[in-house]
Design an enzyme around this catalytic site. Structure first.
Site: not given
Ligand code: UT7
Length: 328
Positions: A115, A255, A285
């Site tokens: 990215c 980005h 993204n």
């Molecule tokens: O471009 C290059 C770099 N990439 C980035 O900058 C991405 C950086 N990371 C992020 O933007 C975020 O970490 C995400 C958007 C990927 C995820 O958000 P988060 O707030 O960190 O969520 P998480 O991964 O901690 O997941 C929270 C919960 C989990 O459930 P439990 O374990 O709390 O029950 C996941 O299973 O959300 C669940 N979850 C979803 N639920 C509904 C994960 N993806 C989804 C989804 N729909 N699509």
């Protein structure tokens, strides 16, 4: 005398026609529009047609940027494509784009900085133009990330989109151009965001495919932490390098990975959201394409005018990150 800066002579972008909405995704995986919007800000993304590869998207964006610069294909002496979703392991995607656009006077190669690829390209172009080695550089970020996704994995498949964006760079003859630029990397954290299969480490086999090693994999939470910390720091560093003040910045074009990350960076820098361009809502993204795509839209919408000071900042796989301050 101060060395010549590189400036943007033309710009263009291309996104495939097909749009995939959060509502469409609700029918494909266990997710909801509410979750995706709240956690990422994304509502929809563009997806390449079956017969479109990264070089096809990059070609369209590159053609538009050359036209916008008022140049012809023969004027371009270097083509740099930033992509982590190249058409093939080799040759470089830039070589396909060179053939498509008829850039017969250009050398062509790829850079793989995820990215941050577009900002790595700007940094490189600044050095090459300053040295006098090249005069008309076409820099394109183009990605078909949809081909790397496991469409049953809700944690990743909702995040990404396909697009391309391009700029033509040349020596500045006025006050415009790149005022400061920095790039950085930390290879010790490569496995936070990667595709483990299909290269020389784990060559494609029935085993790698069965294990899903050809898919985009990310530790979202850890990546989030590093992204916010490193982007805020490097953006402050380029501002200090340039000798300008925060008040001099007219527009932040970060980005576009996640609206929460963008909001955090703006807060850290002390910039109001009116000075931040965002379109992650409509594209997701798009990795190396995201900044040139946002710049193109910002200009079309009258948010980017001659003389404006633009701060760009990015973060991606590698890990890599970077920032560039530019007078438009
Ligand atoms: O471009 C290059 C770099 N990439 C980035 O900058 C991405 C950086 N990371 C992020 O933007 C975020 O970490 C995400 C958007 C990927 C995820 O958000 P988060 O707030 O960190 O969520 P998480 O991964 O901690 O997941 C929270 C919960 C989990 O459930 P439990 O374990 O709390 O029950 C996941 O299973 O959300 C669940 N979850 C979803 N639920 C509904 C994960 N993806 C989804 C989804 N729909 N699509």
């Amino acid at each position: 005398m101060e060395a010549t800066r590189a400036r943007v002579l033309g710009i263009g972008a291309y996104s495939p026609e097909k749009v995939l909405t959060n509502q469409d995704l609700e029918k494909m995986v266990d997710t909801s529009d509410e979750w995706i919007v709240e956690r990422t800000g994304i509502s929809e993304r563009h997806i390449a047609a079956d017969d479109e590869a990264s070089s096809d998207l990059a070609t369209q964006a590159g053609r538009r940027a050359i036209q916008d610069a008022g140049l012809t294909a023969e004027d371009i002496d270097l083509l740099i494509c930033a992509s982590v979703t190249g058409d093939m392991p080799f040759p470089a995607t830039a070589c396909f784009v060179q053939a498509n656009l008829g850039l017969k006077n250009a050398a062509a190669f790829d850079i793989a900085a995820g990215c941050t690829g577009f900002l790595y390209g700007l940094n490189l172009a600044q050095g090459l133009i300053r040295s006098g080695a090249y005069k008309r550089i076409l820099l394109i970020g183009g990605e078909v990330l949809s081909r790397t996704l496991d469409w049953t994995d809700r944690a990743t498949c909702v995040l990404l989109g396909d697009s391309a964006g391009a700029v033509v760079l040349g020596p500045a003859e006025d006050e415009s151009g790149i005022l400061a630029t920095r790039i950085a990397s930390d290879g010790t954290k490569a496995e936070l965001l990667y595709i483990p299969g299909g290269g020389s480490r784990n060559p494609a086999s029935h085993h790698t495919v069965d294990e899903g090693m050809h898919y985009f994999k990310m530790n979202g939470r850890e990546t989030f932490k590093h992204a916010t910390r490193n982007m805020a720091a490097i953006a402050k560093q380029v501002l200090a390098d340039s000798g300008l003040e925060l008040d001099d910045v007219n527009l932040l074009v970060p980005h576009q990975a996640n609206l929460r990350i963008i909001t955090y960076i703006a807060e850290q820098l002390g910039l109001p959201m009116e000075k931040v361009y965002t379109n992650v809502q409509r594209y997701g993204n798009t990795s190396s394409a995201s900044i040139p795509l946002a710049l193109t839209e910002a200009r079309e919408r009258g948010k980017l005018k001659k003389g404006d000071v633009v701060l760009m900042v990015a973060f991606g796989t590698g890990l890599t990150w970077g920032a560039t301050l530019l007078r438009w």
